[in-house]
Design a protein around this motif. Sequence first.
Motif, mmCIF file in Angstrom:
data_model
loop_
_atom_site.group_PDB
_atom_site.id
_atom_site.type_symbol
_atom_site.label_atom_id
_atom_site.label_comp_id
_atom_site.label_asym_id
_atom_site.label_seq_id
_atom_site.Cartn_x
_atom_site.Cartn_y
_atom_site.Cartn_z
ATOM 1 N N PHE A 85 0.817 -1.213 0.000
ATOM 2 C CA PHE A 85 0.000 0.000 0.000
ATOM 3 C C PHE A 85 0.853 1.268 0.000
ATOM 4 C CE2 PHE A 85 -2.661 -3.275 2.034
ATOM 5 C CZ PHE A 85 -3.726 -3.252 1.162
ATOM 6 N N THR A 86 2.177 1.116 -0.150
ATOM 7 C CA THR A 86 3.079 2.262 -0.156
ATOM 8 C C THR A 86 2.751 3.173 -1.335
ATOM 9 O OG1 THR A 86 4.783 0.893 0.866
ATOM 10 C CG2 THR A 86 5.512 2.941 -0.162
ATOM 11 N N GLU A 87 2.649 4.468 -1.027
ATOM 12 C CA GLU A 87 2.376 5.507 -2.026
ATOM 13 C C GLU A 87 1.027 5.349 -2.722
ATOM 14 O OE1 GLU A 87 3.969 8.520 -2.879
ATOM 15 O OE2 GLU A 87 4.835 8.027 -0.939
ATOM 16 N N LYS A 88 0.105 4.631 -2.117
ATOM 17 C CA LYS A 88 -1.235 4.447 -2.687
ATOM 18 C C LYS A 88 -2.232 5.351 -1.949
ATOM 19 C CE LYS A 88 -0.399 0.723 -5.358
ATOM 20 N NZ LYS A 88 0.847 0.181 -5.138
ATOM 21 N N VAL A 89 -3.317 5.671 -2.620
ATOM 22 C CA VAL A 89 -4.425 6.393 -2.004
ATOM 23 C C VAL A 89 -5.432 5.352 -1.526
ATOM 24 C CG1 VAL A 89 -6.330 8.009 -2.368
ATOM 25 C CG2 VAL A 89 -4.112 8.420 -3.451
ATOM 26 N N ILE A 90 -5.736 5.381 -0.241
ATOM 27 C CA ILE A 90 -6.656 4.419 0.359
ATOM 28 C C ILE A 90 -7.840 5.195 0.912
ATOM 29 C CG2 ILE A 90 -6.945 2.695 2.176
ATOM 30 C CD1 ILE A 90 -3.752 2.497 1.976
ATOM 31 N N ILE A 91 -9.035 4.736 0.569
ATOM 32 C CA ILE A 91 -10.253 5.340 1.131
ATOM 33 C C ILE A 91 -10.959 4.259 1.928
ATOM 34 C CG2 ILE A 91 -12.435 6.520 0.676
ATOM 35 C CD1 ILE A 91 -11.184 7.517 -1.972
ATOM 36 N N VAL A 92 -11.029 4.447 3.239
ATOM 37 C CA VAL A 92 -11.716 3.509 4.132
ATOM 38 C C VAL A 92 -13.191 3.887 4.135
ATOM 39 C CG1 VAL A 92 -11.881 2.636 6.487
ATOM 40 C CG2 VAL A 92 -9.643 3.192 5.524
ATOM 41 N N VAL A 93 -14.057 2.897 3.843
ATOM 42 C CA VAL A 93 -15.485 3.148 3.634
ATOM 43 C C VAL A 93 -16.310 2.396 4.676
ATOM 44 C CG1 VAL A 93 -17.393 2.945 1.981
ATOM 45 C CG2 VAL A 93 -15.060 3.359 1.153
ATOM 46 N N ASP A 94 -17.246 3.122 5.325
ATOM 47 C CA ASP A 94 -18.183 2.491 6.246
ATOM 48 C C ASP A 94 -19.567 3.089 6.029
ATOM 49 O OD1 ASP A 94 -18.982 0.676 8.156
ATOM 50 O OD2 ASP A 94 -18.011 1.673 9.837
ATOM 51 N N ASP A 95 -20.585 2.412 6.568
ATOM 52 C CA ASP A 95 -21.940 2.915 6.382
ATOM 53 C C ASP A 95 -22.245 4.084 7.316
ATOM 54 O OD1 ASP A 95 -21.962 1.252 8.645
ATOM 55 O OD2 ASP A 95 -23.850 0.273 8.131
ATOM 56 N N VAL A 96 -21.889 3.950 8.606
ATOM 57 C CA VAL A 96 -22.176 4.995 9.586
ATOM 58 C C VAL A 96 -20.907 5.286 10.381
ATOM 59 C CG1 VAL A 96 -23.588 5.664 11.575
ATOM 60 C CG2 VAL A 96 -24.568 4.199 9.806
ATOM 61 N N ALA A 97 -20.573 6.560 10.502
ATOM 62 C CA ALA A 97 -19.462 6.971 11.356
ATOM 63 C C ALA A 97 -20.062 7.455 12.674
ATOM 64 C CB ALA A 97 -18.652 8.079 10.691
ATOM 65 N N ASN A 98 -19.828 6.708 13.721
ATOM 66 C CA ASN A 98 -20.337 7.072 15.041
ATOM 67 C C ASN A 98 -19.257 7.786 15.844
ATOM 68 O OD1 ASN A 98 -23.107 6.060 15.110
ATOM 69 N ND2 ASN A 98 -22.176 4.062 14.843
ATOM 70 N N SER A 99 -18.545 7.038 16.649
ATOM 71 C CA SER A 99 -17.518 7.628 17.510
ATOM 72 C C SER A 99 -16.200 7.848 16.776
ATOM 73 C CB SER A 99 -17.264 6.716 18.708
ATOM 74 O OG SER A 99 -16.672 5.498 18.282
ATOM 75 N N GLY A 100 -15.989 7.131 15.670
ATOM 76 C CA GLY A 100 -14.724 7.184 14.944
ATOM 77 C C GLY A 100 -13.826 6.000 15.273
ATOM 78 N N ARG A 101 -14.205 5.181 16.252
ATOM 79 C CA ARG A 101 -13.363 4.059 16.687
ATOM 80 C C ARG A 101 -13.167 3.015 15.587
ATOM 81 N NH1 ARG A 101 -14.886 -0.005 21.495
ATOM 82 N NH2 ARG A 101 -16.405 -0.620 19.940
ATOM 83 N N THR A 102 -14.243 2.601 14.921
ATOM 84 C CA THR A 102 -14.117 1.583 13.879
ATOM 85 C C THR A 102 -13.202 2.072 12.760
ATOM 86 O OG1 THR A 102 -16.304 0.712 14.384
ATOM 87 C CG2 THR A 102 -15.396 0.156 12.232
ATOM 88 N N MET A 103 -13.379 3.311 12.327
ATOM 89 C CA MET A 103 -12.526 3.876 11.270
ATOM 90 C C MET A 103 -11.071 3.891 11.718
ATOM 91 S SD MET A 103 -13.945 5.170 8.393
ATOM 92 C CE MET A 103 -15.465 5.821 7.765
ATOM 93 N N LEU A 104 -10.828 4.281 12.956
ATOM 94 C CA LEU A 104 -9.470 4.356 13.467
ATOM 95 C C LEU A 104 -8.797 2.983 13.442
ATOM 96 C CD1 LEU A 104 -7.492 6.425 14.631
ATOM 97 C CD2 LEU A 104 -8.312 5.809 16.895
ATOM 98 N N TYR A 105 -9.497 1.958 13.908
ATOM 99 C CA TYR A 105 -8.945 0.604 13.873
ATOM 100 C C TYR A 105 -8.804 0.083 12.444
ATOM 101 C CZ TYR A 105 -8.785 -0.273 18.866
ATOM 102 O OH TYR A 105 -8.456 -0.252 20.195
#
Length: 165
Positions: A85-105
């Motif tokens: 994943f070096t030098e790649k653009v990554i977009i992490v996708v979820d349905d609902v952002a609540n506290s931000g914990r799931t995205m962070l992990y």
Amino acid sequence: MSRNYILSKEAVARKLQRMAYEIIENNLDEQEIILAGIRENGSVIARNIEKLLHAINSNIKIWNIEIALDKKAPHDIKLSGETDFTEKVIIVVDDVANSGRTMLYAIKPFLAYLPKKIQTLALVERTHKTYPVNTDYVGLSVATTLQEHIFVEVEGDTVTGAYME
């Protein structure tokens, strides 16, 4: 019990389309974008975004991987596709952002590399952030109480709506 819908199927389609255009605008100079959908609903949304991105711009290589983690205890994180994943653009996708914990992990496995950018996308964002994660692409931002919950409905690869309880 009647559901308090905040997004219809048609509204979801419009939000996804708008977010796809935002992704292209913010990544015009990129060669490749990796959509990393958080299983289950985040993966469905990522596949929908992937189709929209292909329709908008065929010059950027778009590919999709799935992130598997237990949202209640997100310590063990698995990716459906391992690559550099070096030098790649990554977009992490979820349905609902609540506290931000799931995205962070969900971001954690990518940090072993040196990605060019890590961005986040959520169909619905709640305004109660307890973790330092900013959602880059948001379909709908909703102010809720801590007792209210947001649910996104999917049927197959189609997002059919979102409601609040």
